[in-house]
Design an enzyme around this catalytic site. Structure first.
Site, PDB file in Angstrom:
ATOM      1  N   ASP A 102      24.301  42.577   5.702  1.00 13.00           N
ATOM      2  CA  ASP A 102      24.851  43.000   4.641  1.00 13.00           C
ATOM      3  C   ASP A 102      24.510  44.818   4.345  1.00 13.00           C
ATOM      4  O   ASP A 102      23.759  44.800   3.729  1.00 13.00           O
ATOM      5  CB  ASP A 102      24.729  42.308   3.195  1.00 13.00           C
ATOM      6  N   GLU A 160      35.815  40.584   1.352  1.00  8.99           N
ATOM      7  CA  GLU A 160      35.232  41.163   0.920  1.00  8.99           C
ATOM      8  C   GLU A 160      34.176  41.982   1.152  1.00  8.99           C
ATOM      9  O   GLU A 160      34.916  42.768   1.838  1.00  8.99           O
ATOM     10  CB  GLU A 160      34.020  39.858   0.591  1.00  8.99           C
TER      11      GLU A 160
END
Length: 729
Positions: A36, A210
């Site tokens: 991420d 997402e």
């Protein structure tokens, strides 16, 4: 070559290399070990963060390559009233001259309780000052599961985007994308808008949308998100877009693109790419993105994921082109405007074999693995990337040692200080156990010392057998603790000269199609014919780039109309010195180079990765495939055929024309009174036609019964042989 040189000669040689490489502008993926990834550039530094599962931490460096050795500095740890678990995907924004970090975390041990939280820092430098906990950011009308928050500024208003669930969800699936306007950096105005649900056929492996991120360009807003489960190889990018003069909280203003825009690239073992962030180059001229991917072909949502970065190009319709994931371990052109990489002493930055003195065997990554935790041992010499190592100085006086096979770095396992601790490959983390110094022991050998432990690299038991393990140990001066660094000559910066340029994919030479000297002539690949249509002068433009000029025509490689389109041809054109005629020619290892156009940011590429003679050369998003890698081999400016030299004057005067031709060809020039013979071959080198020798000044060749196609005409005059490629229409 081996460093069997005197100490003074060795240092002089390394000093020359050092001077050549001090200003190299490059980096190697992966750039970090976290999933991420977030990157932003501010006041001369990149700031990087990612998922730590326990706190918020940042790295800072002046270059992407520097992030690999930058320490991870913790800026926030849980306290009373703070979320206690997970700490996913922090992102940092500068809003109203303050820093804000948005992150996802839970107050319990369950991911079913994930929410999004905010930190604030009033300091100019986000690594100084105090990060203040501002609490949870949420929609008060829909206080539900929420992760992956990010900020969109549009028309003077800030909007918050995130991944959440609908009103009736009792678990965190399916995940959808929402937007709401912000009344301040830690508060949402009530009421959210649903923008995207996982409804397309390719985004239903895990029921996930997402990681929303936004990039604006030329009057458009692009919302790029990650679809499918992060634990699957189907994790990939989807995209929505809208005009930037519209209201982003009106779902009808967004168009959801029907196909994914970035996904796995199996040939380079990059699977499940996703959860990205956009950033700009230091000079603001280029758009880039960071993302994570795994080497696990089945997909993974674990520590096997690493952070990578690559440049965005733009399609003719104004949409972003992300290309495909780039191979790890290969050098890439760094973002425009980066400062020079650090240089070190006594070892110059470059690619080396690291050879054990006791066995004369090189260090080798076991099984040529690209995985975290791969073992390192000694093995017989081979021309393989897992025996080749990028050695790069760090900003604190040490070096990182990175495998050309997959880009993992050499580290002491678990950062141990113990004797006999294993030395392995791992993703770059900035830890001291991944940093090394080189201390000369004489005779061209070095001991390699861990910054963490002060112990040295050592081959277990000191034997000469293949597979003897690499470990660390106290230095006792044994030969298994001495290493020779064999410079491979594969990391040398490009220098001006005349070259033949050979495709790694096909082994064929870059060629001026049909030997046509006109503006706009296409560039192709062809069997090496040893003529000036395949000789290229590489010329330094003084700004870190090169022009590549045909020795036949005097014109240079050019991207037509400075096109940014992937697939646009590479042609020749008069030299104007503009950016569409400039190429960054960057060593990637093993004697090969990438060629990236300054204007488009796209790489010179063989169309379709073809191995056929005549295949077109065009530009394409760089991903490190063999059809984008080139070997530059120096050649003389005069052709050599069968050991004889053709004087440039004779080669220029002896002509074959017209080209293309339909019924007749003419041969003229050469040495007056010398017998001239012409032979035609097809693409398989089969003889098609041989004409009777003639001493005439001008010879006519009848080709009316030759089928249309591309042929080789060889003109023979005495001991000379001159080859021309002809298009018969």
């Amino acid at each position: 070559m081996n460093f069997f040189l005197s100490r003074s000669a060795t240092l002089l040689y390394l000093g020359v290399i050092f001077m050549l490489q001090a200003g190299a502008q490059s980096f190697v993926n992966p750039i970090s070990d976290l999933a991420d990834p977030f990157i932003t550039y501010h006041n001369g530094y990149y700031y990087y963060s990612g998922t730590t599962n326990g706190n918020i931490a940042l790295r800072r460096a002046r270059t992407l390559e520097g992030l690999k050795s930058a320490p991870l500095q913790v800026v926030f740890v849980p306290g009373a009233g703070h979320p206690t678990h997970f700490y996913w995907a922090p992102e940092m924004f500068r809003i109203n001259n303050k820093w804000y970090i948005y992150f996802s975390a839970s107050l319990t041990t369950s991911t079913d309780d994930m929410r999004t939280w905010v930190l604030e820092n009033t300091a100019v430098d986000p690594l100084s000052g105090t990060w203040t906990f501002k609490g949870r950011i949420y929609d008060s009308w829909n206080d539900l599961w929420a992760i992956d928050g990010t900020v969109l500024e549009l028309g003077g208003t800030n909007y918050f985007l995130w991944s959440g669930v609908d009103y009736n969800a009792v678990i965190d699936k399916p995940q959808r994308l929402y937007i709401a306007s912000m009344s301040n950096p830690w508060t949402l105005n009530p009421g959210r808008t649903l923008l995207s649900s996982p409804t397309l056929p390719w985004e239903n492996n895990g029921s996930v949308n997402e990681g929303p991120e936004v990039i604006k360009k030329s009057g458009k807003v692009f919302l790029v998100y990650s679809a499918n489960g992060c634990w699957t190889p189907d994790y990939k990018f989807g995209m929505l877009s809208m005009n930037d003069n519209l209201d982003p909280t009106n779902a009808a203003n967004w168009y959801k693109h029907p196909d994914p825009v970035f996904e796995s690239n199996a040939p380079v073992q990059a699977y499940g790419p996703g959860h990205h962030f956009f950033f700009t180059s230091p000079d603001g001229s280029e758009d880039w993105f960071a993302y994570h991917a795994t080497t696990n072909a089945w997909g993974a949502c674990d520590a096997s994921r690493t952070s990578r970065a690559q440049r965005i190009t733009w399609n003719v319709d104004g949409t972003p082109n992300f290309g495909v994931p780039v191979g790890t371990g290969l050098k890439q052109q760094a973002p425009s405007g980066e400062s020079a990489l650090p240089a070190g002493s006594p070892i110059a930055n470059g690619i080396y074999k690291i050879v054990v003195r006791s066995s004369n065997k090189p260090l080798d990554v076991s099984g040529c693995s690209v995985e975290k935790g791969a073992n390192v041992h000694q093995w017989d010499h081979g021309n393989v990337d897992c025996q080749k190592w990028h050695i790069q100085a760090t900003s604190d006086g040490y070096y990182t040692i990175t495998s050309l096979q997959g880009g993992m770095v050499l580290e002491v396992e678990n950062c141990s200080n113990a004797n006999a601790a294993n030395v392995q490959m791992w993703a770059p983390s900035g830890a001291d156990c991944q940093k090394w110094s080189f201390v000369s022991v004489g005779g061209g050998y070095y001991r390699i010392v861990s910054k963490q432990s002060g112990k040295v690299l050592d081959i277990q038991f000191g034997g000469s057998n293949n597979g003897a393990n690499l470990q660390q140990y106290d230095y006792v001066g044994n030969l298994q603790q001495h290493f020779r660094l064999d410079w491979l000559g594969t990391d040398e910066p490009m220098t001006p000269g005349v070259y033949r340029i050979i495709s790694k994919q096909s082994g064929l030479a870059m060629d001026l199609a049909g030997c046509n000297t006109s503006n706009g002539t296409n560039i192709a690949q062809w069997t090496w014919l040893n003529n000036n249509c395949q000789r290229w002068s590489v010329e330094d433009t003084g700004d870190g780039y090169f022009m590549v000029r045909s020795q036949e025509s005097g014109r240079v490689l050019d991207v037509p109309s400075c096109s940014g389109i992937a697939g646009a041809n590479i042609q020749q054109w008069d030299a104007y010195g503009n950016d569409c005629q400039k190429f960054n020619i960057q060593p990637v290892g093993n004697g090969f180079y990438s060629m990236v156009n300054k204007s488009s940011g796209l790489a010179v590429d063989v169309s379709g990765c073809s191995t056929s003679p005549g295949a077109n050369i065009h530009q394409w998003t760089y991903w490190g495939g063999d059809c984008q890698l080139w070997k530059f081999e120096r050649v003389t400016t005069s052709a050599r055929v069968a050991g004889s030299i053709i004087a440039p004057r004779v080669q220029e005067d002896l002509r074959v024309y017209p080209n293309p031709a339909s019924d007749r060809l003419f041969v003229s020039g050469g040495t007056e009174g010398q017998s001239t013979e012409a032979v035609m071959y097809d693409l398989m080198s089969r003889e098609i036609r041989r004409w009777r020798p003639s001493v005439e000044k001008k010879i006519e060749l009848d080709i009316r019964d030759i089928d249309p196609g591309v042929y080789l005409i060889q003109i023979r005059q005495g001991s000379m042989r001159i080859n021309h490629r002809i298009l018969v229409q």
